[in-house]
Design an enzyme around this catalytic site. Sequence first.
Site, PDB file in Angstrom:
ATOM      1  N   LYS A  90       0.815  -1.218   0.000  1.00  0.00           N
ATOM      2  CA  LYS A  90       0.000   0.000   0.000  1.00  0.00           C
ATOM      3  C   LYS A  90       0.850   1.271   0.000  1.00  0.00           C
ATOM      4  CE  LYS A  90      -0.851  -0.096   5.034  1.00  0.00           C
ATOM      5  NZ  LYS A  90      -0.277   1.186   5.421  1.00  0.00           N
ATOM      6  N   ASP A  91       2.154   1.150   0.297  1.00  0.00           N
ATOM      7  CA  ASP A  91       3.052   2.301   0.259  1.00  0.00           C
ATOM      8  C   ASP A  91       3.613   2.560  -1.131  1.00  0.00           C
ATOM      9  OD1 ASP A  91       2.773   2.710   2.994  1.00  0.00           O
ATOM     10  OD2 ASP A  91       4.547   1.515   3.507  1.00  0.00           O
ATOM     11  N   ARG A 139      -8.432   8.086   3.678  1.00  0.00           N
ATOM     12  CA  ARG A 139      -9.350   7.030   3.233  1.00  0.00           C
ATOM     13  C   ARG A 139     -10.195   6.526   4.400  1.00  0.00           C
ATOM     14  NH1 ARG A 139      -9.137   1.842   4.167  1.00  0.00           N
ATOM     15  NH2 ARG A 139      -7.020   2.043   5.004  1.00  0.00           N
ATOM     16  N   ARG A 140      -9.532   6.250   5.520  1.00  0.00           N
ATOM     17  CA  ARG A 140     -10.265   5.763   6.689  1.00  0.00           C
ATOM     18  C   ARG A 140     -11.195   6.825   7.256  1.00  0.00           C
ATOM     19  NH1 ARG A 140      -4.677   3.114   8.869  1.00  0.00           N
ATOM     20  NH2 ARG A 140      -4.927   1.030   7.948  1.00  0.00           N
ATOM     21  N   ARG A 157       0.136   9.926  13.972  1.00  0.00           N
ATOM     22  CA  ARG A 157       1.146   9.278  13.127  1.00  0.00           C
ATOM     23  C   ARG A 157       2.039   8.436  14.016  1.00  0.00           C
ATOM     24  NH1 ARG A 157       3.489  11.666   8.757  1.00  0.00           N
ATOM     25  NH2 ARG A 157       4.791   9.816   8.770  1.00  0.00           N
ATOM     26  N   ARG A 163       1.084   4.283  17.988  1.00  0.00           N
ATOM     27  CA  ARG A 163      -0.318   4.675  17.756  1.00  0.00           C
ATOM     28  C   ARG A 163      -1.240   3.987  18.755  1.00  0.00           C
ATOM     29  NH1 ARG A 163      -1.261   3.814  11.490  1.00  0.00           N
ATOM     30  NH2 ARG A 163       0.766   2.773  11.521  1.00  0.00           N
ATOM     31  N   CYS A 250      -1.935  10.151  -1.679  1.00  0.00           N
ATOM     32  CA  CYS A 250      -2.364  10.179  -0.281  1.00  0.00           C
ATOM     33  C   CYS A 250      -3.180  11.425   0.022  1.00  0.00           C
ATOM     34  CB  CYS A 250      -1.152  10.097   0.645  1.00  0.00           C
ATOM     35  SG  CYS A 250       0.057  11.397   0.367  1.00  0.00           S
TER      36      CYS A 250
END
Length: 332
Positions: A90-91, A139-140, A157, A163, A250
């Site tokens: 996903k990166d 997105r979330r 972050r 987190r 992003c």
Amino acid sequence: MSQNAWRVIKVGTRQSQLALTQTGQVIDQLNDICIHHRLNYRFEVHKIVTKGDKILDVSLSKVGGKGLFVKEIEQALLDGVIDLAVHSMKDMPYEQPTGLMNGATPKRLSAQDCLVMKEGITSFADLPVGAKVGTSSLRRSCQLKYVRPDLQIEFIRGNIDSRIRKLHTEDLDAVVLAAAGLMRMGWEDKISAYIAEDICVPAVGQGALGIQCRESDEQVRALLQLLNDEQTEITVRAERSFLGAIEGSCQVPIGAQAILVEEEASDVAELSEQGTYYPLIELTAIVGSTDGSVLLKEVMRGRHPEQLGEEIAAQLLASGADRILAEVNLNQ
């Protein structure tokens, strides 16, 4: 390479705990492959700091640019400092530098997002009105706000362990994480609840790894093909085709998840007789506004991953995603 000669293959990775853990797991698989096929390779880990690792005080969407967690690693590949790189898929931006390629997509873990929540909260539906939810992902936040406009999204972050700590240090009700990361760390017990994909469509390639190498390195390419999982590769290709066609970054809330659909044995036999058989893929994709007020979603099926990704992108653009992207680009 002669029968008795050993080659040391240098493996590049970010230096977070998760990145090092998943790189170690990939090396374990490659060692097993080498033993099985009697290949004389040894592996050496090289830790590399990326721009995304250095900038932790602002959200990824505000840092700008693509490949925040891969550019420095890709440069090391191009310079011959390393021979392959282990990325979270996903990166990885859709476009790769000339001379580099994705050599393998190992078997995917769960693509779902999950919640780590305060004690006593056991599901997304149980989050209290006005709950504070931590994430740095547009997105979330877009999808969760679309379903629950009452939620307060808090920017966080850092590595997954930091987190999780912020759940308590910043008085959050929940943090949103990729389930696959917790699974790779052996931290499944920290997952309070999975978020259903119809509520939160995952990021492109979430749960999968991308093993990048130089196109010219035939030895490494041949080795990585033995690590590749064909079903994962096909579904990730469809998702990444959508990413490329929608020109996602992003700074725009986008997501996609492809699955292989069960088919009747008679259909499979008929298609196989016609030539190369491609499994039936179902692709779900979303584009949303950054505030969560608009969420566009499409579901399509097809047999060619790249074509399917392009078609669903075209449908979303025609349905209004073009206006969302134009507005984001105007405000950059």
